[in-house]
Enzyme design. Structure first.
Site, mmCIF file in Angstrom:
data_model
loop_
_atom_site.group_PDB
_atom_site.id
_atom_site.type_symbol
_atom_site.label_atom_id
_atom_site.label_comp_id
_atom_site.label_asym_id
_atom_site.label_seq_id
_atom_site.Cartn_x
_atom_site.Cartn_y
_atom_site.Cartn_z
ATOM 1 C CE LYS A 42 34.959 53.917 38.043
ATOM 2 N NZ LYS A 42 33.723 53.383 37.546
ATOM 3 N NE ARG A 60 32.949 55.666 42.132
ATOM 4 C CZ ARG A 60 33.062 54.367 42.299
ATOM 5 N NH1 ARG A 60 33.564 53.884 43.404
ATOM 6 N NH2 ARG A 60 32.672 53.526 41.349
ATOM 7 C CG HIS A 102 24.920 53.646 30.686
ATOM 8 N ND1 HIS A 102 24.191 54.344 31.620
ATOM 9 C CD2 HIS A 102 26.232 53.843 31.003
ATOM 10 C CE1 HIS A 102 25.016 54.931 32.479
ATOM 11 N NE2 HIS A 102 26.262 54.653 32.119
HETATM 12 P P1 NAD Z 1 25.880 45.699 28.169
HETATM 13 O O1 NAD Z 1 26.408 45.007 29.334
HETATM 14 O O2 NAD Z 1 24.418 45.642 27.925
HETATM 15 O O3 NAD Z 1 26.650 45.167 26.880
HETATM 16 C C1 NAD Z 1 26.315 45.700 25.637
HETATM 17 C C2 NAD Z 1 25.949 44.609 24.614
HETATM 18 O O4 NAD Z 1 27.134 44.054 24.089
HETATM 19 C C3 NAD Z 1 25.154 43.463 25.191
HETATM 20 O O5 NAD Z 1 24.238 43.016 24.221
HETATM 21 C C4 NAD Z 1 26.223 42.412 25.420
HETATM 22 O O6 NAD Z 1 25.711 41.115 25.450
HETATM 23 C C5 NAD Z 1 27.108 42.634 24.236
HETATM 24 N N1 NAD Z 1 28.494 42.253 24.383
HETATM 25 C C6 NAD Z 1 29.270 42.364 25.474
HETATM 26 N N2 NAD Z 1 30.531 42.047 25.183
HETATM 27 C C7 NAD Z 1 30.546 41.717 23.888
HETATM 28 C C8 NAD Z 1 31.576 41.298 23.008
HETATM 29 N N3 NAD Z 1 32.858 41.244 23.389
HETATM 30 N N4 NAD Z 1 31.259 41.018 21.725
HETATM 31 C C9 NAD Z 1 29.971 41.130 21.306
HETATM 32 N N5 NAD Z 1 28.960 41.551 22.082
HETATM 33 C C10 NAD Z 1 29.257 41.825 23.364
HETATM 34 O O7 NAD Z 1 26.249 47.263 28.192
HETATM 35 P P2 NAD Z 1 27.562 48.061 28.611
HETATM 36 O O8 NAD Z 1 27.571 49.257 27.757
HETATM 37 O O9 NAD Z 1 28.747 47.185 28.665
HETATM 38 O O10 NAD Z 1 27.236 48.484 30.112
HETATM 39 C C11 NAD Z 1 26.167 49.336 30.419
HETATM 40 C C12 NAD Z 1 25.772 49.114 31.848
HETATM 41 O O11 NAD Z 1 26.867 49.452 32.691
HETATM 42 C C13 NAD Z 1 24.607 49.963 32.306
HETATM 43 O O12 NAD Z 1 23.701 49.164 33.004
HETATM 44 C C14 NAD Z 1 25.237 50.985 33.227
HETATM 45 O O13 NAD Z 1 24.371 51.417 34.232
HETATM 46 C C15 NAD Z 1 26.390 50.227 33.782
HETATM 47 N N6 NAD Z 1 27.487 51.067 34.242
HETATM 48 C C16 NAD Z 1 27.965 50.829 35.490
HETATM 49 C C17 NAD Z 1 29.025 51.565 35.969
HETATM 50 C C18 NAD Z 1 29.618 51.246 37.313
HETATM 51 O O14 NAD Z 1 30.460 52.009 37.797
HETATM 52 N N7 NAD Z 1 29.252 50.145 37.916
HETATM 53 C C19 NAD Z 1 29.606 52.561 35.164
HETATM 54 C C20 NAD Z 1 29.091 52.766 33.886
HETATM 55 C C21 NAD Z 1 28.030 51.992 33.432
HETATM 56 N N1 GLY Z 2 30.682 55.300 36.664
HETATM 57 C C1 GLY Z 2 30.693 56.201 37.766
HETATM 58 C C2 GLY Z 2 31.421 55.681 38.945
HETATM 59 O O1 GLY Z 2 31.966 54.614 38.935
HETATM 60 O O2 GLY Z 2 31.451 56.352 39.944
#
Ligand code: NAD
Ligand code: GLY
Length: 370
Positions: free
Chosen positions: A233, A247, A271
């Site tokens: 990345k 990207r 997601h």
């Molecule tokens: P999330 O943030 O909802 O976390 C998943 C679950 O795990 C939640 O219930 C959280 O409270 C719990 N959790 C987190 N850490 C934990 C731990 N250590 N122990 C126990 N529970 C824990 O979901 P995610 O999968 O981390 O992220 C998904 C989000 O990220 C989406 O909104 C997506 O759009 C975004 N995303 C952004 C980018 C970017 O480049 N900014 C890239 C990919 C995904």
């Molecule tokens: N997760 C896609 C990006 O960061 O571009």
């Protein structure tokens, strides 16, 4: 098979005066020296949620306390369904209500939802304050905490309102993954697998050989997965911070995936689950366009299934399922004047962004949905 001796070294994101390091390793969160050298400020604000706060907020608070006069915390409701304006406003309420200023450093303690929202708050509070990503999910450690994409959702589309805004540091404490529920681990593996077909077939080979160790949360295997994912990345973001071109390959599986998330309602599928299934659909489309052979599609499908992820898309509308997928995909950020753009596999380890005939897209949706 897993990596016998994980070696931890920071991964650099080279973006001129917005450069920063990703620190990866066990036990980092609890160490005070992890947090040395950040921008100086009187106040730090930890942004986290109701699930993560009881697990890690106290440890982070103790570790950063020597560096600030006061440490505040705001605890958000948990879940993708709360990645919205009212929840974002809770961060601003806390910042303004607790005397924070334009030097206050925000710490995003959590998964991608907390990270994306904290980043957006940091980008806009007093026109921009520093923030640190402290990702606690596999998905956030391998993808969302890196690269400065911040956003909230709109009911009509995923991550539609946001900003490019880089953190000043990313700290991936591998120990936090020990408390991750299995479904969340699988969701994170989707984003790990993603890097193989788009950029590094040797990494895809490694993931296949180590998928059982990864599913069993083997620390050495997870360490290598996080390290290599961040390196890939960093390489992509370093060349194309604002997604002018390259990207976009990081969105492999996301065009179909975002349609699944928005179509079902945010939070119904995770997601990572939507991305995993979306990668199968995008690979199918690549094959139907003559870009890859069926063997690579089958290989990817099998790996995604072994990672505990769905490989058949949901029916989001019984009357016109393909039509509904397509309507959602037309709102994708990559779409140009309503023409959907897909990340396609263009041979092993290579990806490109291109359109596809609607009829072919419909075929894929019909073939791939339950
Ligand atoms: P999330 O943030 O909802 O976390 C998943 C679950 O795990 C939640 O219930 C959280 O409270 C719990 N959790 C987190 N850490 C934990 C731990 N250590 N122990 C126990 N529970 C824990 O979901 P995610 O999968 O981390 O992220 C998904 C989000 O990220 C989406 O909104 C997506 O759009 C975004 N995303 C952004 C980018 C970017 O480049 N900014 C890239 C990919 C995904
Ligand atoms: N997760 C896609 C990006 O960061 O571009």
């Amino acid at each position: 098979m897993s990596e016998p001796t994980p070696s931890f070294h920071p991964v650099a994101i080279a973006l001129g005066d917005r450069s920063y390091d990703i620190h990866i390793g066990p036990g980092l969160l609890r160490r005070s020296d992890t947090w040395a050298g950040l921008p100086r400020a009187q106040t730090a604000m930890i942004v986290t949620n109701t699930t993560i706060a009881p697990l890690y907020e106290a440890a982070l608070r103790s570790a950063i306390a020597p560096h600030y006069r006061q440490v505040r915390t705001v605890v958000l409701p948990d879940g993708e369904a709360h990645k919205d304006w009212p929840t974002l406003n809770l961060i601003f309420d806390a910042l303004l209500g607790q005397g924070c200023d334009r030097k206050t450093v925000l710490f995003a303690l959590g998964g991608g939802v907390v990270g994306d929202m904290t980043g957006f708050a940091a980008a806009s509070f007093m026109r921009g304050v520093p923030f640190v990503q402290v990702p606690t999910t596999l998905l956030a450690q391998v993808d969302s905490s890196v690269g400065g994409k911040t956003a909230i959702n709109h009911p009509l589309g995923k991550n539609m309102i946001g900003a490019f805004y880089q953190p000043v540091r990313v700290v991936c404490d591998l120990d936090t993954l020990a408390t991750l529920p299995p479904r969340e681990l699988s969701a994170g593996l989707a984003e790990v697998i993603k890097y193989g077909p788009i950029a590094d077939m040797a990494f895809l080979d490694w993931i296949e050989a180590n998928i059982d160790a990864l599913m069993a949360q083997d620390p050495a295997a997870l360490a290598h997965a996080v390290q290599r994912s961040c390196e890939i990345k960093a390489w992509v973001v370093g060349q194309d911070e604002r997604e002018a071109g390259l990207r976009a390959i990081l969105n492999f599986g996301h065009t179909f995936g975002h349609a699944i998330e928005a179509g079902l309602g945010f939070g119904v599928w995770l997601h990572g689950e939507a991305v995993g299934c979306g990668m199968v659909m995008a690979a199918e489309l690549s094959q139907r366009l003559g870009l890859v052979d069926a063997a690579l599609v089958a290989r990817l499908r099998a790996l995604i299934a072994r990672a505990g992820l769905p490989v058949r898309g949901p029916v989001i509308d019984a009357a016109d399922n393909a039509g509904h997928y397509i309507a959602h995909m037309r709102l994708d950020k990559k779409a140009v004047a309503g023409d959907i753009q897909f990340v396609l596999i263009d041979g092993p380890g290579q990806a490109k962004v291109a359109g596809a005939p609607d009829a072919l897209v419909r075929e894929v949706i019909q073939a791939c949905c339950a």
